[in-house]
Design an enzyme around this catalytic site. Structure first.
Site: not given
Length: 815
Positions: A507, A625
């Site tokens: 990914g 995050d």
């Protein structure tokens, strides 16, 4: 193209439908009944209320009560659109409280105004029912107070003076709903409403679809930016747009005694009809006008245009390139475009003016509610926030005023030749336009060309030297930090990943791709490779190495080492075979692998991991995050927090800071950080609350769409909580276990505490962990951040938003 519509058959049917003497009323009192065949007319004899049939051939006995234009005939409002009368024995009565009540021949109630009204019934003084000259059916208290009016409940038609919008105080929403067919007035597939996320905008949505069908755009002082036909109508109509803390609405009134109506038809087209001098309805314009009007047909940073073949054609804005060259065609246009040169906020990005555009989707925008900022003020505000991607005026009148900022990709744009608006987009370079007419001499050109070649050669040589120097300098810095972190050579990593084979691609992270690998000793690894064109990646890479190298916790991903060669930087992590949390919870099929026990284990694990960062590690660390994509899952589905590239560390008692460079993921950011750049440990708490709601519902916060409203996930859950309504959750077997329901509801309660608007109202992670581990009572949450008070849908669900322990098999009640 002009169309003429007439329904003479309906008119003839209305005249002949009653066997008794037909009565025409001007006013109806509680002592009178409106029977099938009777009518109630407006004072100017333009509008009538009565009974009618739409399908004379197949369903002549299906009767509706409604309002229509008398001549030329056109139905504008239907009372019993969902429940037609059978036969001609129905009648309308006005109650002593001013309620309209529709009965069939057996005196069975089929519809009443009290069922649609949000106002509580009260004693009425001599109520009256009448039709105004504007076509508004009004139940009033004598001659003064309005008890109920049809203008508050539009169907598929908006008349002059009616509103589209929302009153936040009364929760009244005005929107259009199409008919199912031309002969069936029940709610159809399309709705037209005002989306109040960010700068309000008119949107057309197909019911059941997660995205818009068509976006008329935001109001710019003259018209809606995606409806050029409305701009061309300015000489015929006066448009009014009202925006305040209590209400946002749009309305129009005609000039020069023009008779007109706007109709949302059953195919999703918005038609403007105008009455001609020949007393016929003429179709003046239609929206959407062409295929380019449909929502985001070309994707981000791209514009749509109609070519010579009268078909849509996508093109990237100047300075952008197709995101996927292979898929760049009209059938795959939604893939969109990306910057040719990535933006780099630290190097002072430039803003380039793009004229004549339909304003991009404003769902995730900020605007100057007072409309006082200048364009220069707007530029300064956007420049100070690295997440701001573009800016524009909110009002283009008188040279322009007001400020509108976008955050995230710009979608749903098109270019207009004589319409549209200027949008200033953040670019990774300063665009200089030369407009002079002088011809540059050949000698000067030659000198410049030679100079450019020399500069390029020198720059390449210097870059090569600096790459080697920086790599060695960084390697020394890692060693001097005494981080006890293995440094792998590139050859080892290349062999482990089969030279970064696509087969091993896992990914893409925030700053580059991630690959699976296997070392010579058989250990599986995940290699995070810093993208070469990432403008800010090196600093984040250094930050991540220094922060995570000495962190040891079962719910944090373990860093095994790093690789530095020149400016090629890689992080080597332990491999997580079950990928990331978003891989499961947002997929309908894979989500079935996570029962409630596993979901609760993930929630608890993430909470403990964040608590360790905030309180128990050698430095206080704010992740900044935290999201589903940054929670990895091991063999046993245990969560491990990853990606510390944006994290910030503090020493001593410091726990908050501010920045002009806002980074992270919208949808998880708290408002004080996304808007003002202020972050603290409570920022992670907010992100954690969002994550918990996503784990429970299986829906993303930012991407959440509902067919009946425009709330994000936080707003949706909050409204369900406040109104004691039910919340949609995945149709999983674990919901059938009554024993888990109190725990699920407690998690929702804790999540709402975490996402409160003010950081000081949010609990610490230590308190959150205690809340999950005990049955003690919880404080009541306040309104969440990034919540706007909009429409609330009817929800079919399996959990009632209650936090106490009153349990039943199918439903929970009591808060």
């Amino acid at each position: 193209m002009r169309e003429i519509h007439s329904l003479f058959s309906l008119s003839l049917f209305l005249i002949s439908s009653s066997l008794s003497v037909a009565l025409d009323y001007n006013v109806i009192t509680p002592k009178e009944f409106l029977k099938d065949g009777d009518t109630l007319s407006s004072p100017d004899q333009v509008f009538q209320l009565g009974f009618f049939s739409l399908d004379q051939e197949e369903q002549p006995q299906h009767r509706f009560l409604g309002l229509w234009y008398m001549e030329p005939f056109a139905v504008v409002w239907v009372a019993n659109r969902n429940n037609p009368l059978y036969g001609t024995s129905g009648f309308l009565n006005l109650s002593s409280l001013g309620d309209l009540q529709l009965f069939d021949g057996e005196h069975k109630a089929l519809w009443s105004s009290s069922s649609s009204s949000t106002k509580a019934s009260k004693t009425a003084n001599n109520p009256l029912l009448k039709i105004s000259c504007s076509g508004n059916l009004i139940s009033s208290d004598g001659e003064e107070a309005v008890l109920w009016q049809s203008f508050d409940y539009p169907m598929n038609t908006i008349l002059a003076g009616m509103k589209l919008g929302k009153n936040f105080k009364t929760q009244m929403e005005w929107s259009l709903s199409s008919w199912k067919t031309l002969k069936d007035p029940s709610p159809g597939d399309f709705t037209l409403s005002l989306d109040t996320r960010g700068l309000p905008q008119l949107i057309l949505r197909k019911n059941g679809d997660s995205s818009y069908s068509y976006r008329l755009g935001s109001w710019n002082g003259l018209s809606f930016t995606g409806a050029p036909a409305m701009g061309r109508e300015n000489s015929l109509f006066d448009y009014k747009f009202t925006s305040s803390a209590q209400e946002v609405n749009y309305s129009w009134t005609p000039r020069h005694r023009i008779v007109s109506r706007l109709v949302l038809n059953n195919t999703g087209k918005l038609h403007r009809f105008i009455q001609s001098k020949q007393n016929q309805w003429i179709l003046a314009n239609t929206a959407p006008e062409d295929e380019c009007d449909y929502y985001s047909i070309c994707g981000a940073y791209a514009v749509c245009g109609i070519n010579s073949k009268n078909t849509p054609s996508c093109s990237c804005l100047q300075g952008f390139k197709p995101k996927s060259g292979r898929k760049w065609n009209i059938s795959r246009g939604a893939y969109g475009c990306v910057h040719e040169i990535p933006t780099n906020c630290e190097k002072k990005d430039a803003f380039v003016k793009f004229p004549g555009l339909k304003l991009p989707d404003t769902s995730w925008s900020w605007y100057d509610a007072k409309n006082e900022m200048t364009l220069e003020d707007c530029k300064i505000k956007c420049s100070s926030n690295c997440s701001c991607t573009a800016y524009a005026n909110t009002d283009i009148r008188e040279g322009g005023k007001g400020c509108l900022l976008w955050f995230g990709d710009l979608v749903d744009m098109r270019e207009y030749s004589s319409f549209g608006q200027d949008v200033y987009i953040r670019m990774g370079f300063a665009k200089i336009e030369f407009k002079g007419r002088e011809v540059v001499g050949m000698v000067v050109g030659s000198v410049v060309a030679i100079a450019v070649v020399l500069v390029v050669v020198f720059a390449c040589f210097r870059k090569k030297i600096m790459k080697r120097y920086r790599g060695e300098n960084f390697r020394k810095g890692i060693e001097e930090e005494d981080l006890d972190l293995p440094i792998f050579d590139r050859k080892t990593i290349s062999i482990a990943t089969d030279d970064f084979s696509y087969v091993n691609f896992l990914g893409r992270g925030g700053f580059g791709p991630v690959y699976k690998g296997k070392l010579e000793d058989g250990q599986e690894i995940a290699v995070k490779r810093l993208s070469a064109n990432s403008g800010q990646g090196v600093e984040e890479f250094k930050n991540e190495v220094k922060l995570i190298a000495k962190l040891q916790h079962r719910n944090l991903v373990r860093l095994l080492g790093c690789c530095i060669q020149g400016e090629e930087c890689m992080l080597i992590y332990e491999y997580m075979p079950n990928k990331s949390l978003d891989f499961f919870i947002f997929d309908e099929r894979r989500s079935t692998e996570l029962d409630w026990k596993k979901r609760m284990n993930i929630i608890n694990g993430v909470a403990r991991g964040i608590l360790y960062l905030h309180q128990d590690s050698r430095l206080r660390i704010i992740h900044r995050d935290l999201k589903a994509g940054n929670v990895l899952l091991d063999n046993d589905m245990n969560p491990k927090i990853s990606d510390f590239g944006l994290a910030k560390s503090f020493g001593g008692d410091q726990s908050e800071s501010s920045t002009n460079r806002v980074v992270g993921t919208y949808g998880y950011m708290p408002p004080e950080y996304a808007i003002d750049g202020h972050f603290s440990v409570k920022s992670d708490v907010f992100s954690f609350g969002v994550l918990v709601l996503e784990i429970i519902t299986g829906k993303t916060n930012r991407g959440f769409r509902h067919a009946d409203h425009d709330l994000n996930l936080l707003g949706h859950v909050w409204k369900m909580w406040v109104e004691d309504r039910e919340i949609e959750v995945p149709e999983e077997e674990w919901l059938e276990e009554t024993s888990v329901i109190p725990e699920v509801l407690r998690c929702i309660h804790v999540a709402l505490l975490c996402v409160q608007q003010k950081p000081e109202d949010r609990p610490t992670m230590a308190s959150v962990v205690l809340m999950f581990g005990s049955d003690s009572s919880l404080p009541h949450p306040t309104q969440p951040g990034f919540f706007t008070n909009r429409n609330v849908p009817d929800i079919s669900s399996s959990l009632s938003l209650r936090s106490q322990n009153e349990v039943s098999i199918t439903m929970l009640q009591g808060r």
